[in-house]
Design a protein around this motif. Sequence first.
Motif, PDB file in Angstrom:
ATOM      1  N   GLY A  67     -25.163 -19.265  13.539  1.00  0.00           N
ATOM      2  CA  GLY A  67     -24.695 -20.371  12.719  1.00  0.00           C
ATOM      3  C   GLY A  67     -23.406 -20.956  13.243  1.00  0.00           C
ATOM      4  O   GLY A  67     -23.054 -20.859  14.415  1.00  0.00           O
ATOM      5  N   GLY A  68     -22.668 -21.566  12.366  1.00  0.00           N
ATOM      6  CA  GLY A  68     -21.437 -22.243  12.754  1.00  0.00           C
ATOM      7  C   GLY A  68     -21.696 -23.682  13.176  1.00  0.00           C
ATOM      8  O   GLY A  68     -22.844 -24.127  13.315  1.00  0.00           O
ATOM      9  N   ARG A  69     -20.609 -24.413  13.392  1.00  0.00           N
ATOM     10  CA  ARG A  69     -20.717 -25.822  13.754  1.00  0.00           C
ATOM     11  C   ARG A  69     -19.523 -26.213  14.608  1.00  0.00           C
ATOM     12  O   ARG A  69     -18.392 -25.797  14.356  1.00  0.00           O
ATOM     13  CB  ARG A  69     -20.753 -26.681  12.488  1.00  0.00           C
ATOM     14  N   PHE A  70     -19.789 -27.040  15.641  1.00  0.00           N
ATOM     15  CA  PHE A  70     -18.759 -27.479  16.577  1.00  0.00           C
ATOM     16  C   PHE A  70     -18.957 -28.983  16.770  1.00  0.00           C
ATOM     17  O   PHE A  70     -19.951 -29.424  17.336  1.00  0.00           O
ATOM     18  CB  PHE A  70     -18.938 -26.741  17.916  1.00  0.00           C
ATOM     19  N   GLU A  71     -17.996 -29.773  16.286  1.00  0.00           N
ATOM     20  CA  GLU A  71     -18.096 -31.229  16.403  1.00  0.00           C
ATOM     21  C   GLU A  71     -17.045 -31.751  17.385  1.00  0.00           C
ATOM     22  O   GLU A  71     -15.887 -31.315  17.349  1.00  0.00           O
ATOM     23  CB  GLU A  71     -17.892 -31.888  15.036  1.00  0.00           C
ATOM     24  N   LEU A  72     -17.467 -32.678  18.232  1.00  0.00           N
ATOM     25  CA  LEU A  72     -16.588 -33.242  19.256  1.00  0.00           C
ATOM     26  C   LEU A  72     -16.501 -34.759  19.101  1.00  0.00           C
ATOM     27  O   LEU A  72     -17.504 -35.426  18.837  1.00  0.00           O
ATOM     28  CB  LEU A  72     -17.115 -32.919  20.658  1.00  0.00           C
ATOM     29  N   ASP A  73     -15.298 -35.271  19.278  1.00  0.00           N
ATOM     30  CA  ASP A  73     -15.059 -36.720  19.216  1.00  0.00           C
ATOM     31  C   ASP A  73     -14.240 -37.114  20.437  1.00  0.00           C
ATOM     32  O   ASP A  73     -13.092 -36.667  20.598  1.00  0.00           O
ATOM     33  CB  ASP A  73     -14.307 -37.069  17.926  1.00  0.00           C
ATOM     34  N   ASN A  74     -14.832 -37.896  21.328  1.00  0.00           N
ATOM     35  CA  ASN A  74     -14.140 -38.339  22.545  1.00  0.00           C
ATOM     36  C   ASN A  74     -13.201 -39.502  22.196  1.00  0.00           C
ATOM     37  O   ASN A  74     -13.647 -40.605  21.885  1.00  0.00           O
ATOM     38  CB  ASN A  74     -15.159 -38.762  23.604  1.00  0.00           C
ATOM     39  N   ASP A  75     -11.900 -39.252  22.281  1.00  0.00           N
ATOM     40  CA  ASP A  75     -10.908 -40.286  21.978  1.00  0.00           C
ATOM     41  C   ASP A  75     -10.376 -40.965  23.231  1.00  0.00           C
ATOM     42  O   ASP A  75      -9.482 -41.820  23.136  1.00  0.00           O
ATOM     43  CB  ASP A  75      -9.733 -39.675  21.196  1.00  0.00           C
ATOM     44  N   SER A  76     -10.899 -40.569  24.396  1.00  0.00           N
ATOM     45  CA  SER A  76     -10.415 -41.186  25.638  1.00  0.00           C
ATOM     46  C   SER A  76     -11.167 -42.489  25.917  1.00  0.00           C
ATOM     47  O   SER A  76     -12.180 -42.792  25.283  1.00  0.00           O
ATOM     48  CB  SER A  76     -10.605 -40.218  26.808  1.00  0.00           C
ATOM     49  N   GLY A  77     -10.679 -43.223  26.879  1.00  0.00           N
ATOM     50  CA  GLY A  77     -11.309 -44.496  27.238  1.00  0.00           C
ATOM     51  C   GLY A  77     -12.378 -44.359  28.292  1.00  0.00           C
ATOM     52  O   GLY A  77     -12.866 -45.388  28.804  1.00  0.00           O
ATOM     53  N   SER A  78     -12.788 -43.140  28.625  1.00  0.00           N
ATOM     54  CA  SER A  78     -13.778 -42.925  29.685  1.00  0.00           C
ATOM     55  C   SER A  78     -14.867 -41.971  29.215  1.00  0.00           C
ATOM     56  O   SER A  78     -14.644 -41.128  28.328  1.00  0.00           O
ATOM     57  CB  SER A  78     -13.112 -42.326  30.932  1.00  0.00           C
ATOM     58  N   THR A 123     -22.265 -34.557  27.226  1.00  0.00           N
ATOM     59  CA  THR A 123     -21.657 -35.774  27.764  1.00  0.00           C
ATOM     60  C   THR A 123     -21.401 -36.761  26.629  1.00  0.00           C
ATOM     61  O   THR A 123     -22.306 -37.076  25.853  1.00  0.00           O
ATOM     62  CB  THR A 123     -22.575 -36.429  28.807  1.00  0.00           C
ATOM     63  N   LEU A 124     -20.161 -37.219  26.534  1.00  0.00           N
ATOM     64  CA  LEU A 124     -19.782 -38.174  25.501  1.00  0.00           C
ATOM     65  C   LEU A 124     -19.292 -39.473  26.142  1.00  0.00           C
ATOM     66  O   LEU A 124     -18.546 -39.442  27.128  1.00  0.00           O
ATOM     67  CB  LEU A 124     -18.669 -37.603  24.611  1.00  0.00           C
ATOM     68  N   GLU A 125     -19.725 -40.576  25.578  1.00  0.00           N
ATOM     69  CA  GLU A 125     -19.259 -41.875  26.068  1.00  0.00           C
ATOM     70  C   GLU A 125     -17.819 -42.116  25.609  1.00  0.00           C
ATOM     71  O   GLU A 125     -17.270 -41.384  24.789  1.00  0.00           O
ATOM     72  CB  GLU A 125     -20.175 -42.983  25.544  1.00  0.00           C
ATOM     73  N   ALA A 126     -17.209 -43.139  26.178  1.00  0.00           N
ATOM     74  CA  ALA A 126     -15.836 -43.488  25.823  1.00  0.00           C
ATOM     75  C   ALA A 126     -15.740 -43.799  24.336  1.00  0.00           C
ATOM     76  O   ALA A 126     -16.736 -44.123  23.677  1.00  0.00           O
ATOM     77  CB  ALA A 126     -15.371 -44.684  26.644  1.00  0.00           C
ATOM     78  N   THR A 127     -14.513 -43.673  23.818  1.00  0.00           N
ATOM     79  CA  THR A 127     -14.298 -43.884  22.390  1.00  0.00           C
ATOM     80  C   THR A 127     -14.828 -45.237  21.918  1.00  0.00           C
ATOM     81  O   THR A 127     -14.767 -46.236  22.636  1.00  0.00           O
ATOM     82  CB  THR A 127     -12.802 -43.774  22.033  1.00  0.00           C
ATOM     83  N   THR A 128     -15.357 -45.238  20.723  1.00  0.00           N
ATOM     84  CA  THR A 128     -15.903 -46.475  20.151  1.00  0.00           C
ATOM     85  C   THR A 128     -14.850 -47.247  19.363  1.00  0.00           C
ATOM     86  O   THR A 128     -15.161 -48.224  18.691  1.00  0.00           O
ATOM     87  CB  THR A 128     -17.076 -46.135  19.217  1.00  0.00           C
ATOM     88  N   GLY A 129     -13.611 -46.804  19.462  1.00  0.00           N
ATOM     89  CA  GLY A 129     -12.538 -47.546  18.811  1.00  0.00           C
ATOM     90  C   GLY A 129     -11.886 -46.832  17.668  1.00  0.00           C
ATOM     91  O   GLY A 129     -10.969 -47.373  17.037  1.00  0.00           O
ATOM     92  N   GLY A 196     -13.066 -29.194  30.334  1.00  0.00           N
ATOM     93  CA  GLY A 196     -13.741 -30.176  31.175  1.00  0.00           C
ATOM     94  C   GLY A 196     -13.076 -31.533  31.196  1.00  0.00           C
ATOM     95  O   GLY A 196     -13.188 -32.267  32.174  1.00  0.00           O
ATOM     96  N   PHE A 197     -12.365 -31.917  30.138  1.00  0.00           N
ATOM     97  CA  PHE A 197     -11.749 -33.248  30.085  1.00  0.00           C
ATOM     98  C   PHE A 197     -10.763 -33.263  28.916  1.00  0.00           C
ATOM     99  O   PHE A 197     -10.979 -32.599  27.903  1.00  0.00           O
ATOM    100  CB  PHE A 197     -12.815 -34.333  29.879  1.00  0.00           C
ATOM    101  N   SER A 198      -9.688 -34.003  29.084  1.00  0.00           N
ATOM    102  CA  SER A 198      -8.723 -34.135  27.993  1.00  0.00           C
ATOM    103  C   SER A 198      -9.122 -35.308  27.104  1.00  0.00           C
ATOM    104  O   SER A 198      -9.926 -36.156  27.479  1.00  0.00           O
ATOM    105  CB  SER A 198      -7.314 -34.360  28.551  1.00  0.00           C
ATOM    106  N   GLY A 199      -8.536 -35.352  25.919  1.00  0.00           N
ATOM    107  CA  GLY A 199      -8.793 -36.473  25.034  1.00  0.00           C
ATOM    108  C   GLY A 199      -9.892 -36.251  24.031  1.00  0.00           C
ATOM    109  O   GLY A 199     -10.411 -37.217  23.463  1.00  0.00           O
ATOM    110  N   VAL A 200     -10.265 -34.997  23.776  1.00  0.00           N
ATOM    111  CA  VAL A 200     -11.301 -34.723  22.796  1.00  0.00           C
ATOM    112  C   VAL A 200     -10.679 -34.143  21.534  1.00  0.00           C
ATOM    113  O   VAL A 200      -9.750 -33.325  21.601  1.00  0.00           O
ATOM    114  CB  VAL A 200     -12.376 -33.759  23.357  1.00  0.00           C
ATOM    115  N   SER A 201     -11.139 -34.564  20.386  1.00  0.00           N
ATOM    116  CA  SER A 201     -10.752 -33.987  19.111  1.00  0.00           C
ATOM    117  C   SER A 201     -11.934 -33.201  18.569  1.00  0.00           C
ATOM    118  O   SER A 201     -13.097 -33.555  18.811  1.00  0.00           O
ATOM    119  CB  SER A 201     -10.354 -35.080  18.120  1.00  0.00           C
TER     120      SER A 201
END
Length: 246
Positions: A67-78, A123-129, A196-201
């Motif tokens: 179980g458990g849950r892990f959510e990622l939000d890409n806040d970078s521009g790339s 793989t996450l796309e750049a932030t949506t704003g 792997g990359f900075s800018g993730v919340s």
Amino acid sequence: MKKSYIHLLSLLATLALSSSAFAVSIVQTQSFGFVPNGNQTLAYNQFDDSLGTLTKVTVSLAISKSGGRFELDNDSGSQAIFNAEHKIQGWLTSTDVKFLDASSNTFVAFENDIAATSVTGVTLEATTGDATDQFDRTNAIDYADITPATISASASGDVGAARWTGTVVQAGATGYVGNGTFTLKANANQDFNTSGFSGVSTATSPAAASGNVTITYEYTPVPEPGIMALLICSAGALLLGRSRRI
């Protein structure tokens, strides 16, 4: 005739000793389950040395995470590739017994910790704003919702004979040998990490830890009273019969 008596006596002696020639095992398994970080107390019976001679004490720990849950939000521009790692570490503690191994008198693996770890690449796309450096559940292309994989780990070790009794463990300790019980604690902590990359919340929800701890005693049993009585009676009858023929 003399040889036949000797042969029969040898056979009876072998019969008497055979009951103690093979090791016998006593296995006790207790299960645990909780949400880390936490622990659970487990109780076990000591080895009653009136049963025979203790030859080995083995302690085994098995732990699983689910179980458990892990959510990622890409806040970078790339666009970015992230690795989401979820780990549960399990270990044992006790004030009654010690977990020092038989060969080098060092801690067996499970007293420090064993780890059940899963890694998921995404793989996450750049932030949506959405706001930078702030987790936002956008459900868009810059967001991922991951359920960590269910995974298990285990470890086992033989406790050194010098650590079986309470008197050599520590003051007030119970030890593995006696007529009572002893307790230990199964502990578990969990950790979430990204790489792997900075800018993730991130946002996380805890998983559940479960498993079991097994205590195994191996011992050489004392000869059964019935067999010893049979040996004595048979030997006496043989000697009496032999004396009458002399």
